[in-house]
Design an enzyme around this catalytic site. Structure first.
Site, PDB file in Angstrom:
ATOM      1  N   SER A 162       0.863  -1.218   0.061  1.00  0.00           N
ATOM      2  CA  SER A 162       0.091   0.024  -0.065  1.00  0.00           C
ATOM      3  C   SER A 162       0.872   1.338  -0.201  1.00  0.00           C
ATOM      4  O   SER A 162       1.854   1.143   0.506  1.00  0.00           O
ATOM      5  CB  SER A 162      -1.067   0.059   1.153  1.00  0.00           C
ATOM      6  OG  SER A 162      -1.609   1.294   1.356  1.00  0.00           O
ATOM      7  N   TYR A 195      -1.982  -0.778  10.332  1.00  0.00           N
ATOM      8  CA  TYR A 195      -1.844  -0.790   8.636  1.00  0.00           C
ATOM      9  C   TYR A 195      -0.691  -0.495   7.937  1.00  0.00           C
ATOM     10  O   TYR A 195      -0.042  -1.345   7.387  1.00  0.00           O
ATOM     11  CB  TYR A 195      -3.263  -0.411   8.227  1.00  0.00           C
ATOM     12  CG  TYR A 195      -3.450  -0.772   6.654  1.00  0.00           C
ATOM     13  CD1 TYR A 195      -3.975  -1.845   6.141  1.00  0.00           C
ATOM     14  CD2 TYR A 195      -2.995   0.126   5.624  1.00  0.00           C
ATOM     15  CE1 TYR A 195      -4.195  -2.144   4.788  1.00  0.00           C
ATOM     16  CE2 TYR A 195      -3.221   0.078   4.339  1.00  0.00           C
ATOM     17  CZ  TYR A 195      -3.814  -1.218   4.041  1.00  0.00           C
ATOM     18  OH  TYR A 195      -4.064  -1.480   2.810  1.00  0.00           O
TER      19      TYR A 195
END
Length: 266
Positions: A142, A155
């Protein structure tokens, strides 16, 4: 195009979003796909692939559980004679709490799925791929793994680990003809992010989604899937150990609203 004719491909997190789009696209280009997901949504994806004339088998797994990952690999062996490509895409968000409000158990679970999952995909997938003469492993990371401002602490840390894992794995697989790369999506409309998209649209602010990137929009899963397929294909035969960013230009500056310690961001 039939870039994946006769190739055995495992996609995790294939029940929705980027994973679903990639599984469908791999099959449309001749791939034999193991559709792995923690829910029964994978079965619907495999059925849709079969209805379109493709080849797929569904399996329900926890991508962060070693035994489950081994079961998925064994299915690829029994159904398709081995494994050529892995798209380790499964992941969870872990919410949006800051460091001080995040429970340790939550961080552990996010790391288990988002980082240990790709580790297991490499550990058990790479030897099989090498045995077939080589192939590719693509890991979903990401833009949140590049720098702060695009995700929660849990995350973001997990995805930073995925980016580094791709680089380390590429080096440790030297001479195997197995390539490992990380895909770094920006804001993409998936099952994970759908609440954000729905909330903005319900509030009449759908036009603000993705406004911080130069394209001023979020991505659709198919846009990320196309890049994943490129990285898995022979067209990317000299791309290895890299983090490929697909974010509409967001990370060219990564603008954020900063939050002062002890205060709420505005």
């Amino acid at each position: 195009m039939a870039r994946f004719d006769g190739r055995s491909i495992l996609v995790t997190g294939a029940g929705s979003g980027i994973g679903r789009a990639a599984a469908v696209a791999f099959a449309a280009e001749g791939g034999q796909v193991i559709v792995a997901d923690r829910s029964d949504a994978g079965e619907a994806v495999a059925a849709a692939i079969a209805d379109a004339g493709g080849i797929a088998r569904a399996i329900r797994i926890d991508a962060g559980d070693e035994g489950d990952v081994q079961r998925a690999m064994a299915l690829a062996d029994s159904a398709f004679g081995g494994l050529d490509i892995v798209f380790a895409n499964a992941g969870i968000s872990g919410g949006m709490a800051n460091i001080f409000d995040t429970d340790v158990a939550l961080i552990g679970e996010v790391l288990r799925v988002n980082l240990i999952g790709p580790f297991l995909a490499i550990k058990h997938g790479a030897p099989r791929i090498a045995a077939r003469g080589g192939g590719a492993i693509v890991l979903t990371a990401s833009v949140a793994g590049l720098r702060s401002g695009a995700g929660s602490p849990a995350y973001s840390a997990s995805k930073a680990g995925v980016i580094n894992l791709a680089a380390v794995a590429a080096q440790q697989l030297s001479g195997s003809n197995v390539r490992v790369n990380a895909l770094c999506p920006g804001l993409t409309e998936t099952g994970m992010t759908r609440p954000v998209f729905d909330f903005a649209r319900d509030a009449g602010k759908g036009d603000r989604l993705g406004r911080l990137n130069p394209l001023r929009r979020g991505a659709q899963p198919e846009e990320l899937a196309r890049v994943a397929l490129f990285l898995a294909s022979d067209e990317a035969s000299y791309v290895n150990g890299q983090a490929i960013v697909v974010d509409g230009g967001l990370s060219s500056s990564h603008p954020v609203t900063r939050q002062d310690y002890g205060k709420t961001a505005v």
